[in-house]
Write a protein that holds these residues in place. Structure first.
Motif, PDB file in Angstrom:
ATOM      1  N   PRO A   1       4.043  12.608 -12.893  1.00 40.89           N
ATOM      2  CA  PRO A   1       5.296  12.003 -13.358  1.00 40.89           C
ATOM      3  C   PRO A   1       5.336  10.493 -13.132  1.00 40.89           C
ATOM      4  CG  PRO A   1       5.650  13.286 -11.354  1.00 40.89           C
ATOM      5  CD  PRO A   1       4.250  13.563 -11.806  1.00 40.89           C
ATOM      6  N   TRP A   2       4.586  10.010 -12.146  1.00 41.24           N
ATOM      7  CA  TRP A   2       4.628   8.573 -11.857  1.00 41.24           C
ATOM      8  C   TRP A   2       4.003   7.751 -12.969  1.00 41.24           C
ATOM      9  CZ3 TRP A   2       1.201  11.942  -9.674  1.00 41.24           C
ATOM     10  CH2 TRP A   2      -0.144  11.662  -9.808  1.00 41.24           C
TER      11      TRP A   2
ATOM     12  N   TYR B   1       9.901   5.440  -8.255  1.00 43.61           N
ATOM     13  CA  TYR B   1       8.496   5.222  -7.922  1.00 43.61           C
ATOM     14  C   TYR B   1       8.290   3.748  -7.583  1.00 43.61           C
ATOM     15  CZ  TYR B   1       7.408   9.885  -9.472  1.00 43.61           C
ATOM     16  OH  TYR B   1       7.351  11.249  -9.571  1.00 43.61           O
TER      17      TYR B   1
ATOM     18  N   SER C   1       6.294   1.582  -8.566  1.00 41.58           N
ATOM     19  CA  SER C   1       6.059   0.693  -9.704  1.00 41.58           C
ATOM     20  C   SER C   1       7.360   0.269 -10.364  1.00 41.58           C
ATOM     21  CB  SER C   1       5.173   1.394 -10.731  1.00 41.58           C
ATOM     22  OG  SER C   1       5.826   2.529 -11.255  1.00 41.58           O
TER      23      SER C   1
ATOM     24  N   ILE D   1       2.757  14.186   8.122  1.00 49.81           N
ATOM     25  CA  ILE D   1       1.516  14.252   8.903  1.00 49.81           C
ATOM     26  C   ILE D   1       1.813  14.747  10.318  1.00 49.81           C
ATOM     27  CG2 ILE D   1      -0.283  12.830   9.987  1.00 49.81           C
ATOM     28  CD1 ILE D   1      -0.298  11.166   7.413  1.00 49.81           C
TER      29      ILE D   1
ATOM     30  N   HIS E   1       0.809  -1.219   0.000  1.00 53.03           N
ATOM     31  CA  HIS E   1       0.000   0.000   0.000  1.00 53.03           C
ATOM     32  C   HIS E   1       0.843   1.270   0.000  1.00 53.03           C
ATOM     33  CE1 HIS E   1      -3.701  -2.061   0.124  1.00 53.03           C
ATOM     34  NE2 HIS E   1      -3.515  -2.588   1.309  1.00 53.03           N
TER      35      HIS E   1
ATOM     36  N   LEU F   1       2.000   4.667  -1.817  1.00 54.69           N
ATOM     37  CA  LEU F   1       1.264   5.550  -2.705  1.00 54.69           C
ATOM     38  C   LEU F   1       1.995   5.614  -4.045  1.00 54.69           C
ATOM     39  CD1 LEU F   1       0.550   8.401  -0.127  1.00 54.69           C
ATOM     40  CD2 LEU F   1      -0.892   6.458  -0.720  1.00 54.69           C
ATOM     41  N   PRO F   2       1.358   5.163  -5.136  1.00 54.71           N
ATOM     42  CA  PRO F   2       2.068   5.052  -6.417  1.00 54.71           C
ATOM     43  C   PRO F   2       2.506   6.396  -6.983  1.00 54.71           C
ATOM     44  CG  PRO F   2      -0.265   4.519  -6.683  1.00 54.71           C
ATOM     45  CD  PRO F   2      -0.010   4.645  -5.212  1.00 54.71           C
ATOM     46  N   TRP F   3       1.861   7.482  -6.527  1.00 55.20           N
ATOM     47  CA  TRP F   3       2.228   8.804  -7.072  1.00 55.20           C
ATOM     48  C   TRP F   3       3.350   9.459  -6.290  1.00 55.20           C
ATOM     49  CZ3 TRP F   3      -2.698   7.275  -5.805  1.00 55.20           C
ATOM     50  CH2 TRP F   3      -3.105   7.559  -4.499  1.00 55.20           C
ATOM     51  N   ARG F   4       3.859   8.779  -5.287  1.00 55.76           N
ATOM     52  CA  ARG F   4       4.980   9.346  -4.545  1.00 55.76           C
ATOM     53  C   ARG F   4       6.217   8.497  -4.771  1.00 55.76           C
ATOM     54  NH1 ARG F   4       4.648  12.424   0.565  1.00 55.76           N
ATOM     55  NH2 ARG F   4       2.840  13.759   0.357  1.00 55.76           N
TER      56      ARG F   4
ATOM     57  N   PRO G   1      -4.342  13.167  -5.452  1.00 51.67           N
ATOM     58  CA  PRO G   1      -3.434  12.490  -6.385  1.00 51.67           C
ATOM     59  C   PRO G   1      -4.061  11.263  -7.032  1.00 51.67           C
ATOM     60  CG  PRO G   1      -2.335  12.933  -4.305  1.00 51.67           C
ATOM     61  CD  PRO G   1      -3.776  13.284  -4.108  1.00 51.67           C
ATOM     62  N   SER G   2      -4.889  10.566  -6.263  1.00 52.57           N
ATOM     63  CA  SER G   2      -5.491   9.353  -6.797  1.00 52.57           C
ATOM     64  C   SER G   2      -6.581   9.689  -7.812  1.00 52.57           C
ATOM     65  CB  SER G   2      -6.047   8.528  -5.643  1.00 52.57           C
ATOM     66  OG  SER G   2      -6.984   7.614  -6.090  1.00 52.57           O
TER      67      SER G   2
ATOM     68  N   HIS H   1      -4.961  16.033   5.275  1.00 51.82           N
ATOM     69  CA  HIS H   1      -3.877  15.153   4.842  1.00 51.82           C
ATOM     70  C   HIS H   1      -4.381  14.134   3.820  1.00 51.82           C
ATOM     71  CE1 HIS H   1      -2.041  16.077   8.984  1.00 51.82           C
ATOM     72  NE2 HIS H   1      -1.368  16.753   8.090  1.00 51.82           N
TER      73      HIS H   1
ATOM     74  N   LYS I   1      -2.804  14.095   0.173  1.00 54.15           N
ATOM     75  CA  LYS I   1      -1.828  13.024  -0.026  1.00 54.15           C
ATOM     76  C   LYS I   1      -2.412  11.814  -0.741  1.00 54.15           C
ATOM     77  CE  LYS I   1       0.687  14.368   4.088  1.00 54.15           C
ATOM     78  NZ  LYS I   1       1.530  15.353   3.399  1.00 54.15           N
ATOM     79  N   VAL I   2      -3.702  11.574  -0.595  1.00 58.41           N
ATOM     80  CA  VAL I   2      -4.276  10.384  -1.223  1.00 58.41           C
ATOM     81  C   VAL I   2      -5.367  10.724  -2.235  1.00 58.41           C
ATOM     82  CG1 VAL I   2      -5.379   8.170  -0.833  1.00 58.41           C
ATOM     83  CG2 VAL I   2      -3.822   9.058   0.870  1.00 58.41           C
TER      84      VAL I   2
ATOM     85  N   GLU J   1      -7.923   1.063   1.483  1.00 59.39           N
ATOM     86  CA  GLU J   1      -6.765   0.613   2.255  1.00 59.39           C
ATOM     87  C   GLU J   1      -5.772   1.753   2.443  1.00 59.39           C
ATOM     88  OE1 GLU J   1      -8.007  -0.988  -0.310  1.00 59.39           O
ATOM     89  OE2 GLU J   1      -8.548  -3.001   0.371  1.00 59.39           O
ATOM     90  N   GLN J   2      -5.518   2.485   1.356  1.00 57.95           N
ATOM     91  CA  GLN J   2      -4.567   3.587   1.470  1.00 57.95           C
ATOM     92  C   GLN J   2      -5.066   4.628   2.462  1.00 57.95           C
ATOM     93  OE1 GLN J   2      -4.141   4.626  -2.616  1.00 57.95           O
ATOM     94  NE2 GLN J   2      -2.361   3.327  -2.911  1.00 57.95           N
TER      95      GLN J   2
END
Lengths: 277, 254
Positions: free
Chosen positions: B242-243, A144, A146, A116, A99, A101-104, B166-167, B158, B162-163, B144-145
């Motif tokens: 970018p990911w 990343y 991935s 946080i 889990h 975060l794929p964008w980080r 972006p998601s 947050h 953060k989630v 889950e995230q």
């Protein structure tokens, strides 16, 4: 490093429990799937508990309920004396799936709990660097998730868990995807940190040797619906040296005993003795 | 190889058109490519094309930004508040079902026949596309995230930064990409109905003068404008996500 260096209590029944499962049962899909039944278990503060048992016996379910992700169907889970009714922010959870975060980037992922907590930027960068070194991910901060292997992602998730330094660690097969050397390094590190900081740990594993090597106590579960089959106190010193453990006859004997305990249910059509419904 | 084939297709298409149009006596309805090009060139030389294209771009982009921002904001809000979403759902569906072109006369009454009326018309179309996509994206965010972050003591802000955002941004961009032609529809439709400038005006005035070459020239300009807007979106996507590039670059695991 602050913190009490109270050695893990081996006599769990005498200390005031930090985590308590009282007659806990959980069913899913409107009762069609019973994950665990009548689980009674007390975990003392600072205790390292390993959970073993056949696949699908509800070990992860117990962790989820400790984290407050969902509530038991029957019975109750108590944490520090209070019933867990919502997200339990005093635990950290390293799930089977990482889990991330794929964008980080990797560094960004490890930084999440620090951000946080509102730590200053420079402090975060230094801390992330330290944690990446700890789990052997130096140089991969800009990648990343991935782009990385499963084992590297697991290590990143572990670094993230250490980053927010929770009182209790819930770990669901955290080292399953690692090579033997990296696994040993991280086991040693985990054990050392937990002793140093007095962490309480619930550690799910399929690896019998790992369960004995790490645990103060090892809880063996029956197949689904999962019940506590046996609680084994691991008879090894708390400051055992994991690197030479494999030559320790006491350790080998305990592993052997646990193996024998776990072997019968693997064979088809043989139910655990005395546990027939 | 592929660009060569594509160029060949264009050449054959234009060549056939160029020959068939006079041979069949259809120059009036289908101006030859050469005439269209001459018309386009004249428009460019006089600077008229850029003036009108500039007006249309301004309307489309402003409508796009207006509708996109509102759509994203409200999409996130409703995506996070189930109750509010349930209360508002029938009203949103009702307004969504309304063809936005039918709003044009009302918008003229409200805002006049200036640029702002086209902006609102384009914005009203874009809004729903982006809103629906964002809403869906926010609802698709991995539970889950969110749970993992809540265990880290994350508050709603947050989670959002953060989630959730972006998601959902992948979905937002899907909505934005879908919106490009619709933003142009809004702007050009507004211009055709009531305007004295913009590419839509150029089309209707050329067609009014039975100038098919001029009409085709304006259509080509619109097509080009849409291409430019699409490229801008692709560029923004690359910068903001970018990911995604990293994911595309990896070897496919089995």
């Amino acid at each position: 490093m602050p913190g009490p260096t109270a050695p893990p209590s081996r006599k769990s029944s005498e200390a005031l429990p930090l985590i308590e499962f009282r007659n806990v049962g959980k069913t899913f899909a409107r009762g069609a799937l019973e994950a665990v039944r009548d689980v009674n278990l007390s975990v003392a503060p600072g205790e390292f508990l390993t959970l073993v048992g056949p696949s699908g016996c509800g070990k992860s379910t117990l962790l989820n309920m400790t984290a407050g992700l969902f509530l038991p169907t029957t019975g109750e889970v108590r944490y520090a004396g209070a019933v867990v009714a919502d997200i339990n922010v005093r635990v950290g959870y390293m799930t089977q799936v990482d889990h991330l975060l794929p964008w980080r980037t990797l560094a960004g992922n490890i930084a999440v709990p620090l951000e946080i907590a509102g730590r200053p930027k420079r402090e975060i960068a230094a801390e992330v660097e330290r944690l990446m070194t700890l789990v052997g991910l130096t140089g991969f901060g800009a990648s990343y998730p991935s782009q990385l292997s499963g084992g590297m992602r697991k290590r990143a998730a572990l670094a993230r868990l250490f980053a927010y330094d929770p009182e209790t660690l819930l770990m669901d097969e955290p080292f399953a995807a690692l090579d033997a050397q990296m696994r040993l390094v991280l086991q040693v590190e985990l054990k050392r940190l937990c002793r140093l900081l007095g962490k309480t740990v619930l550690f799910v594993t399929h690896d019998v040797d790992e369960a004995v090597a790490l645990g103060d106590r090892c809880i063996v579960f029956t197949s689904r619906p999962g019940r506590v089959r046996q609680a084994i106190t691991v008879d090894l010193p708390g400051d055992r040296d994991l690197r030479v453990l494999r030559y320790d006859p006491a350790y080998l004997a305990q592993c052997g005993a646990l193996w024998r305990l776990l072997t019968p249910p693997v064979e088809p059509a043989v139910a655990p003795q005395g546990r027939r419904e | 190889m592929i660009p060569l084939i594509q160029a060949a297709i264009v050449a054959v298409f234009l060549g056939t058109w160029q020959m068939l149009s006079p041979a069949l006596g259809l120059q009036f309805f289908f101006a030859t490519p050469l005439a269209v090009f001459q018309s386009l060139w004249a428009l460019m030389k006089s600077g008229l094309l850029f003036y009108h294209a500039g007006i249309t771009s301004l309307e489309a982009v402003a409508g796009f930004l207006l509708g996109g921002t509102l759509g994203m904001g409200i999409g996130i809000l409703l995506g996070r508040h189930q109750l509010l979403a349930k209360v508002l759902a029938p009203f949103l569906t009702a307004i969504y079902s309304l063809p936005k072109a039918a709003l044009a006369p009302l918008f003229i009454l409200w805002f006049g026949i200036g640029i702002d009326m086209k902006i609102f018309l384009a914005g009203s179309i874009v809004f729903f596309l982006v809103f629906l996509n964002t809403f869906h994206g926010v609802r698709e965010v991995s539970h889950e995230q969110i749970a993992i972050l809540r265990l880290m003591k994350a508050n709603e802000r947050h989670l959002l930064t953060k989630v959730i955002i972006p998601s959902a941004i992948v979905w937002v961009f899907a909505g934005l990409r879908l919106s490009v032609p619709y933003a142009l529809i809004g702007a050009i439709l507004g211009e055709i109905i009531a305007a004295n400038r913009g590419l839509g005006f150029l089309i209707s005035s050329a067609a009014g003068r039975f100038d098919t070459a001029g009409t085709f020239a304006a259509l080509i300009a619109i097509m080009f404008l849409a291409l430019v807007l699409n490229r801008a979106i692709t560029f923004a996507e690359g910068r903001l996500m970018p990911w995604r590039a990293a994911e595309e670059g990896r070897e496919v695991p089995i």
